[in-house]
Design a protein around this motif. Structure first.
Motif, PDB file in Angstrom:
ATOM      1  N   TRP A 221      44.211  56.880  29.917  1.00 35.74           N
ATOM      2  CA  TRP A 221      44.696  55.983  28.870  1.00 35.74           C
ATOM      3  C   TRP A 221      43.579  55.203  28.161  1.00 35.74           C
ATOM      4  CZ3 TRP A 221      49.396  53.377  31.779  1.00 35.74           C
ATOM      5  CH2 TRP A 221      50.405  54.347  31.955  1.00 35.74           C
ATOM      6  N   VAL A 222      42.376  55.206  28.713  1.00 39.51           N
ATOM      7  CA  VAL A 222      41.312  54.381  28.150  1.00 39.51           C
ATOM      8  C   VAL A 222      40.182  55.288  27.657  1.00 39.51           C
ATOM      9  CG1 VAL A 222      40.219  54.063  30.421  1.00 39.51           C
ATOM     10  CG2 VAL A 222      39.734  52.431  28.583  1.00 39.51           C
ATOM     11  N   THR A 223      39.674  54.982  26.481  1.00 37.51           N
ATOM     12  CA  THR A 223      38.543  55.749  25.953  1.00 37.51           C
ATOM     13  C   THR A 223      37.244  55.206  26.545  1.00 37.51           C
ATOM     14  OG1 THR A 223      38.189  54.275  24.067  1.00 37.51           O
ATOM     15  CG2 THR A 223      39.773  56.107  23.786  1.00 37.51           C
ATOM     16  N   ARG A 224      36.170  55.996  26.448  1.00 34.78           N
ATOM     17  CA  ARG A 224      34.890  55.555  26.987  1.00 34.78           C
ATOM     18  C   ARG A 224      34.416  54.281  26.302  1.00 34.78           C
ATOM     19  NH1 ARG A 224      29.441  58.588  25.722  1.00 34.78           N
ATOM     20  NH2 ARG A 224      29.416  56.969  24.146  1.00 34.78           N
ATOM     21  N   GLU A 225      34.592  54.197  24.970  1.00 38.63           N
ATOM     22  CA  GLU A 225      34.136  53.014  24.242  1.00 38.63           C
ATOM     23  C   GLU A 225      34.842  51.757  24.721  1.00 38.63           C
ATOM     24  OE1 GLU A 225      35.131  55.816  22.885  1.00 38.63           O
ATOM     25  OE2 GLU A 225      33.295  56.643  22.003  1.00 38.63           O
ATOM     26  N   TRP A 226      36.156  51.856  24.937  1.00 36.83           N
ATOM     27  CA  TRP A 226      36.897  50.674  25.368  1.00 36.83           C
ATOM     28  C   TRP A 226      36.683  50.361  26.841  1.00 36.83           C
ATOM     29  CZ3 TRP A 226      38.772  46.854  22.602  1.00 36.83           C
ATOM     30  CH2 TRP A 226      38.976  47.076  21.254  1.00 36.83           C
ATOM     31  N   ARG A 227      36.263  51.346  27.636  1.00 31.39           N
ATOM     32  CA  ARG A 227      35.846  51.037  29.010  1.00 31.39           C
ATOM     33  C   ARG A 227      34.685  50.059  28.977  1.00 31.39           C
ATOM     34  NH1 ARG A 227      36.231  56.745  30.388  1.00 31.39           N
ATOM     35  NH2 ARG A 227      33.962  56.913  30.503  1.00 31.39           N
ATOM     36  N   GLU A 228      33.747  50.295  28.067  1.00 28.36           N
ATOM     37  CA  GLU A 228      32.577  49.426  27.976  1.00 28.36           C
ATOM     38  C   GLU A 228      32.953  48.031  27.471  1.00 28.36           C
ATOM     39  OE1 GLU A 228      29.284  51.279  25.998  1.00 28.36           O
ATOM     40  OE2 GLU A 228      29.819  53.265  26.751  1.00 28.36           O
ATOM     41  N   VAL A 229      33.885  47.962  26.538  1.00 33.56           N
ATOM     42  CA  VAL A 229      34.368  46.661  26.065  1.00 33.56           C
ATOM     43  C   VAL A 229      35.089  45.928  27.188  1.00 33.56           C
ATOM     44  CG1 VAL A 229      35.937  45.519  24.451  1.00 33.56           C
ATOM     45  CG2 VAL A 229      34.524  47.433  23.677  1.00 33.56           C
ATOM     46  N   PHE A 230      35.817  46.670  28.024  1.00 31.91           N
ATOM     47  CA  PHE A 230      36.550  46.071  29.136  1.00 31.91           C
ATOM     48  C   PHE A 230      35.593  45.368  30.098  1.00 31.91           C
ATOM     49  CE2 PHE A 230      38.539  46.238  33.346  1.00 31.91           C
ATOM     50  CZ  PHE A 230      39.793  45.712  33.070  1.00 31.91           C
ATOM     51  N   VAL A 231      34.430  45.959  30.339  1.00 33.65           N
ATOM     52  CA  VAL A 231      33.436  45.329  31.213  1.00 33.65           C
ATOM     53  C   VAL A 231      33.019  43.974  30.647  1.00 33.65           C
ATOM     54  CG1 VAL A 231      31.114  45.530  32.183  1.00 33.65           C
ATOM     55  CG2 VAL A 231      32.594  47.532  32.092  1.00 33.65           C
ATOM     56  N   LEU A 232      32.771  43.914  29.342  1.00 34.53           N
ATOM     57  CA  LEU A 232      32.417  42.642  28.709  1.00 34.53           C
ATOM     58  C   LEU A 232      33.523  41.610  28.886  1.00 34.53           C
ATOM     59  CD1 LEU A 232      30.821  43.720  25.297  1.00 34.53           C
ATOM     60  CD2 LEU A 232      29.669  42.592  27.204  1.00 34.53           C
ATOM     61  N   ALA A 233      34.769  42.050  28.717  1.00 31.99           N
ATOM     62  CA  ALA A 233      35.902  41.136  28.829  1.00 31.99           C
ATOM     63  C   ALA A 233      36.003  40.554  30.233  1.00 31.99           C
ATOM     64  CB  ALA A 233      37.197  41.858  28.456  1.00 31.99           C
ATOM     65  N   VAL A 234      35.814  41.397  31.245  1.00 29.11           N
ATOM     66  CA  VAL A 234      35.882  40.915  32.628  1.00 29.11           C
ATOM     67  C   VAL A 234      34.741  39.948  32.922  1.00 29.11           C
ATOM     68  CG1 VAL A 234      35.778  41.595  35.056  1.00 29.11           C
ATOM     69  CG2 VAL A 234      37.089  42.973  33.442  1.00 29.11           C
ATOM     70  N   ALA A 235      33.526  40.279  32.446  1.00 30.53           N
ATOM     71  CA  ALA A 235      32.371  39.419  32.700  1.00 30.53           C
ATOM     72  C   ALA A 235      32.562  38.031  32.091  1.00 30.53           C
ATOM     73  CB  ALA A 235      31.107  40.069  32.138  1.00 30.53           C
ATOM     74  N   PHE A 236      32.898  37.982  30.801  1.00 26.74           N
ATOM     75  CA  PHE A 236      33.042  36.687  30.149  1.00 26.74           C
ATOM     76  C   PHE A 236      34.337  35.981  30.561  1.00 26.74           C
ATOM     77  CE2 PHE A 236      29.983  38.400  26.917  1.00 26.74           C
ATOM     78  CZ  PHE A 236      28.997  37.477  27.195  1.00 26.74           C
ATOM     79  N   GLY A 237      35.370  36.757  30.910  1.00 26.42           N
ATOM     80  CA  GLY A 237      36.589  36.145  31.414  1.00 26.42           C
ATOM     81  C   GLY A 237      36.351  35.431  32.726  1.00 26.42           C
ATOM     82  N   SER A 238      35.588  36.061  33.633  1.00 24.12           N
ATOM     83  CA  SER A 238      35.272  35.437  34.926  1.00 24.12           C
ATOM     84  C   SER A 238      34.450  34.171  34.721  1.00 24.12           C
ATOM     85  CB  SER A 238      34.505  36.426  35.806  1.00 24.12           C
ATOM     86  OG  SER A 238      35.243  37.601  36.016  1.00 24.12           O
TER      87      SER A 238
END
Length: 436
Positions: A221-238
């Motif tokens: 369900w997730v593209t490679r590009e959005w996998r990388e964006v997801f990492v940013l979201a988790v980092a800054f969310g934490s």
């Protein structure tokens, strides 16, 4: 954006573009990216053209540097596996568990006779600020294929973890200094909010994020590009969640990186595709770029003004911090490891001070520590000297040490330095840490 800020932005963009065009050529020389960007920062700071001043640009400056450190903490921790701490007979574990606390203690004690006028806890704070290392300042020392893999990997793992391990010391020492904002909460409050709560938030957010990404990837369900964006979201969310609850965003981001990596790798056998080494590419590129730009800030708002207040005590402390305070603890931590003296000296010398020390120094300014002026000067001079000395010596010493290793290997079978290690993939970002 004001006219002055716009010109500053244009100048920073120009020097960044210029360095990028010659980056491969400069990589084989003694001119490192931190040297170029720090020098440019001094040029545009108060002692130069005076277009970037912490008094007028404090908000954006702190946001840039804190974002850089948060991303670096997250991505460094994300990449670490338990096997990394066993590299070369527990080399990173020895450096972190024995060498790091000894370095903090040595920095604390050395400040006592050399920096009169500071308090005991300010001495301790200085020791903690200057303990973490940054591999980006001596990139060639770790990247050179002539250097034994066990040494390269050990230095990389150490520099990726010691900034996070120093954070609890930094916060507790800061809380013990009267007059700071952190001290108002007290040591007990800092312990529960900054250490316990932030750790719990980081563990929960990071592990859940890693598992969710695994689940979505398995479903396709997730593209490679959005996998990388997801990492940013988790980092800054934490980071943001911990700050919102009056905790430590840095500790939360660091712990979240570990938990995210564990969660991401937990279903490798199920998905059959293994951990995608490129999942964190965007976060690593962005963290590396922000870290590089942070050296502009460092040169402008910390190093430049500090150069106007040099005296023999400050210079002496800076020199000893880069030598005795680093090298003696490393030698003690490697006792009984069977590494030869050139290896111990090489590991001891390449403990450059960089982004973490810069960020902690800016936080000391923001916290209004009573001894902020002498502390800021010592931190700035030490990091500045490290940028120069470690940058200039990296290529030459890597070649010299590599030559010694090749010659010694030919006449001494079973050399400890020849221990095989599983090396991580190269980090694809501008001049930062994960190297072959």
């Amino acid at each position: 954006m004001s006219g002055g800020s716009a010109w500053t932005g244009a100048a920073v963009a120009a020097v960044t573009a210029g360095y990028a065009l010659f980056s491969r050529r400069l990589a084989a020389t003694a001119v490192s990216a931190p040297m170029v960007f720090t020098g440019f920062g001094v040029l545009i700071g108060p002692v130069g053209l005076d277009v970037l001043d912490l008094r007028h640009d404090a908000g954006p400056v702190l946001t840039l540097v804190e974002a850089a450190l948060a991303l670096v903490l997250f991505t460094d921790a994300m990449a670490v596996r338990r096997r990394d701490l066993r590299t070369g007979g527990f080399l990173p574990l020895r450096l972190l568990a024995v060498g790091l606390p000894l370095s903090i203690g040595a920095g604390w004690l050395l400040a006592w006779p050399l920096l009169p006028g500071l308090t005991m806890w300010e001495f301790a704070l200085l020791g903690a600020i200057l303990a973490p290392t940054d591999a980006a300042l001596g990139k060639s020392a770790i990247a050179s294929p002539r250097v034994p893999a066990v040494v390269r990997r050990g230095l990389h793992v150490e520099s990726g973890l010691n900034d996070g391990l120093v954070l609890p010391f930094f916060l507790l020492f800061l809380a013990a200094i009267p007059g700071t904002a952190t001290a108002e909460e007290g040591v007990s409050g800092v312990f529960w909010r900054a250490l316990v709560l932030s750790t719990a938030l980081g563990l929960a957010g990071g592990w859940l994020g890693g598992r969710l990404l695994c689940w979505s990837r398995a479903k396709g369900w997730v593209t490679r590009e959005w996998r990388e964006v997801f990492v940013l979201a988790v980092a800054f969310g934490s980071y943001s969640l911990a700050v919102a609850t009056d905790g430590s965003g840095f500790i939360s981001a660091w712990v979240a990186g570990f938990a995210f990596g564990v969660g991401l790798r937990s279903q490798e056998p199920v998905t059959g595709e293994g951990t995608d080494e490129r999942t964190a590419d965007l976060a690593e590129y962005l963290g590396g770029l922000l870290a590089t730009l942070s050296f502009v800030v460092f040169g402008a708002v910390l190093l430049g003004p500090a150069l106007e207040h040099l005296d023999w005590r400050i210079v002496t402390y800076a020199v000893l911090s880069l030598t005795v305070v680093r090298m003696a603890p490393v030698a003690l931590s490697l006792a009984g490891s069977r590494f030869r003296l050139p290896t111990v000296a090489y590991i001891g010398w390449f403990g450059p001070r960089g982004l973490a020390s810069i960020t902690f120094g800016l936080l000391v300014v923001e916290e209004h520590v009573p001894g902020v002026d002498p502390l800021g000067t010592v931190i700035s001079v030490t990091v500045g000297l490290s940028i120069l000395l470690h940058g200039v010596s990296a290529v030459a010493l890597a070649d010299r040490y590599g030559g010694w290793y090749e010659g010694e290997t030919a006449v001494t079978p079973g050399l400890r330095e020849g221990t095989g290690v599983a090396e991580a993939a190269e980090r694809r970002q501008p001049g930062h840490r994960r190297l072959r």
